[in-house]
Design an enzyme around this catalytic site. Structure first.
Site, PDB file in Angstrom:
ATOM      1  N   PRO A  77      21.204  27.877 -20.669  1.00 10.75           N
ATOM      2  CG  PRO A  77      19.658  28.789 -19.657  1.00 10.75           C
ATOM      3  CD  PRO A  77      20.866  29.025 -20.457  1.00 10.75           C
ATOM      4  CB  CYS A  78      20.447  22.781 -23.248  1.00 13.97           C
ATOM      5  SG  CYS A  78      20.204  21.795 -22.017  1.00 13.97           S
TER       6      CYS A  78
END
Length: 210
Positions: free
Chosen positions: A93-94
């Protein structure tokens, strides 16, 4: 193997290049179901595999990896102990590294957000599953992100790079690529970090994989 797979965009590209998914990990149930339902026809056995939601469950449960390794061998004839898994890919997840996320308040430091450390879990699984190649993908903002508002620019990327560079038996390289250079009608810059197992005798430039 696709970690943090979402609904399967990365896997789709890899499948178009000739890969076949044997295992998928995704925390969001709706995204995972989208991934599976779009592969039920061409890969009906994937739904029956030992798929997981939370990557932490793969690490904290000592029996999980053992069962997964056994399942891959029994179902696909893939012996990870002999290095037969071709590719382990993942884009953790960014939100904590993205440009939008970077402009948010630092009332909570990035080092306090658990999802910002999932690259370490990915590296651990690489060390245990011994793929021929690993691919880490993330947003451009990762290159300049700080753990804290007063931190050094790029310190998160330095930690990520060090984590993957210290994996034994892998020749590594990275590049910032833009989707528009590959026929996609959007800019979409992404950091790609690749590791190729040393016994494959492939020499990667340390400056670029492009």
């Amino acid at each position: 193997i696709d970690l943090f797979a979402g609904c399967g965009g990365l896997s789709l590209g890899l499948e178009q290049a000739g890969f076949e998914s044997v295992y998928v990990n995704e925390l969001n149930n709706d995204a995972l179901e989208s991934y599976l339902i779009n592969r039920d026809k061409n890969n009906p056995y994937l739904r029956e595999r030992f798929n997981s939601n939370d990557v932490k469950s793969m690490i904290l449960d000592k029996k999980y990896l053992k069962n997964l390794i056994s399942d891959l061998k029994n179902s696909y004839g893939l012996d990870t102990t002999r290095g037969e898994l071709t590719l382990l890919a993942g884009g953790p997840p960014c939100q904590g590294y993205s440009g939008i996320g970077h402009r948010r308040s630092y009332s909570v430091d990035k080092e306090q957000i658990p999802s910002n450390f999932l690259y370490q879990d990915m590296a651990f699984l690489i060390s245990k599953l011994n793929p021929k190649i690993f691919l880490f993908e993330n947003v451009r903002g990762l290159l300049s992100s700080r753990w804290k508002s007063g931190g050094e620019k790029g310190e998160i990327w330095a930690d990520v790079k060090k984590t993957f560079d210290t994996l034994k038996n892998y020749n590594t390289s990275w590049a910032l690529v833009k989707a528009k250079d590959y026929g996609v009608p959007q800019n979409r810059p992404r950091v790609l970090f690749v590791g190729i197992r040393n016994d494959l005798k492939v020499n990667l430039s340390k400056s670029s994989i492009a």
